[in-house]
Design a protein around this motif. Structure first.
Motif, PDB file in Angstrom:
ATOM      1  N   SER A 113      -4.739  -5.101  -6.819  1.00  0.00           N
ATOM      2  CA  SER A 113      -5.531  -3.940  -6.434  1.00  0.00           C
ATOM      3  C   SER A 113      -6.806  -4.358  -5.694  1.00  0.00           C
ATOM      4  O   SER A 113      -7.198  -3.731  -4.715  1.00  0.00           O
ATOM      5  N   GLU A 170      -3.639   4.242  -3.706  1.00  0.00           N
ATOM      6  CA  GLU A 170      -4.728   4.351  -4.680  1.00  0.00           C
ATOM      7  C   GLU A 170      -4.397   5.442  -5.697  1.00  0.00           C
ATOM      8  O   GLU A 170      -3.932   6.515  -5.341  1.00  0.00           O
ATOM      9  N   GLY A 171      -4.611   5.127  -6.960  1.00  0.00           N
ATOM     10  CA  GLY A 171      -4.335   6.070  -8.038  1.00  0.00           C
ATOM     11  C   GLY A 171      -2.924   5.987  -8.591  1.00  0.00           C
ATOM     12  O   GLY A 171      -2.615   6.646  -9.579  1.00  0.00           O
ATOM     13  N   ASP A 216     -10.989  -2.934  -4.799  1.00  0.00           N
ATOM     14  CA  ASP A 216     -11.334  -2.240  -6.039  1.00  0.00           C
ATOM     15  C   ASP A 216     -10.240  -2.573  -7.045  1.00  0.00           C
ATOM     16  O   ASP A 216      -9.098  -2.121  -6.905  1.00  0.00           O
ATOM     17  N   TYR A 241      -9.618  -1.525  -9.831  1.00  0.00           N
ATOM     18  CA  TYR A 241      -9.127  -0.395 -10.625  1.00  0.00           C
ATOM     19  C   TYR A 241      -8.459   0.690  -9.779  1.00  0.00           C
ATOM     20  O   TYR A 241      -8.162   1.770 -10.288  1.00  0.00           O
ATOM     21  N   ALA A 242      -8.201   0.430  -8.513  1.00  0.00           N
ATOM     22  CA  ALA A 242      -7.573   1.434  -7.640  1.00  0.00           C
ATOM     23  C   ALA A 242      -6.122   1.688  -8.018  1.00  0.00           C
ATOM     24  O   ALA A 242      -5.594   2.763  -7.790  1.00  0.00           O
ATOM     25  N   ILE A 243      -5.460   0.687  -8.604  1.00  0.00           N
ATOM     26  CA  ILE A 243      -4.076   0.816  -9.064  1.00  0.00           C
ATOM     27  C   ILE A 243      -4.095   0.766 -10.586  1.00  0.00           C
ATOM     28  O   ILE A 243      -4.680  -0.135 -11.171  1.00  0.00           O
ATOM     29  N   ARG A 251       0.832  -1.216   0.000  1.00  0.00           N
ATOM     30  CA  ARG A 251       0.000   0.000   0.000  1.00  0.00           C
ATOM     31  C   ARG A 251       0.863   1.261   0.000  1.00  0.00           C
ATOM     32  O   ARG A 251       0.489   2.277  -0.580  1.00  0.00           O
ATOM     33  N   TYR A 259      -7.345  -3.008  -1.978  1.00  0.00           N
ATOM     34  CA  TYR A 259      -8.327  -1.930  -1.838  1.00  0.00           C
ATOM     35  C   TYR A 259      -9.781  -2.346  -2.092  1.00  0.00           C
ATOM     36  O   TYR A 259     -10.657  -1.493  -2.089  1.00  0.00           O
TER      37      TYR A 259
END
Length: 102
Positions: A87, A16-17, A93, A95-97, A11, A91
């Motif tokens: 990801s 994220e992103g 999610d 699509y967070a990475i 992390r 997270y």
């Protein structure tokens, strides 16, 4: 190393992103598997290979000769699959990475 500690390390490297950079280091002659190295950038801007941590967290094989994660299968973007799975675990999610090939 325990999984929670590995999650914390990943992390930090992949907030994220952020973007995970992948590189195929070996493809099986059959084309049914490949070794994929995953690199990320630390907060200090140092690029580092995170493949061992990712393999440990996902329960996938780590290949020390290519310093990569062993990914079985074909017929789709296996680098995206690896990053999406990572990801999703970190997270909840997929699509967070972001994912980008080198």
């Amino acid at each position: 190393m325990e999984k929670e500690r590995i999650k914390d390390i990943l992390r930090d490297t992949f907030p994220e992103g952020s973007t995970a950079y992948t590189l195929v280091t070996k493809v099986a002659p059959s084309g049914m598997s490949r070794h994929i190295m995953v690199a990320g950038s630390s907060k200090k801007g140092h690029v580092q290979n995170m493949s061992w941590y990712i393999a440990e967290l996902l329960g996938w094989k780590y290949k020390p000769n290519t310093r990569s994660v062993f990914v079985g299968g074909c017929g789709m973007d296996m680098g995206f699959h690896l990053v999406y799975t990572l990801s999703n675990i970190l997270y909840e999610d997929g699509y967070a990475i972001e994912h980008q090939w080198l």
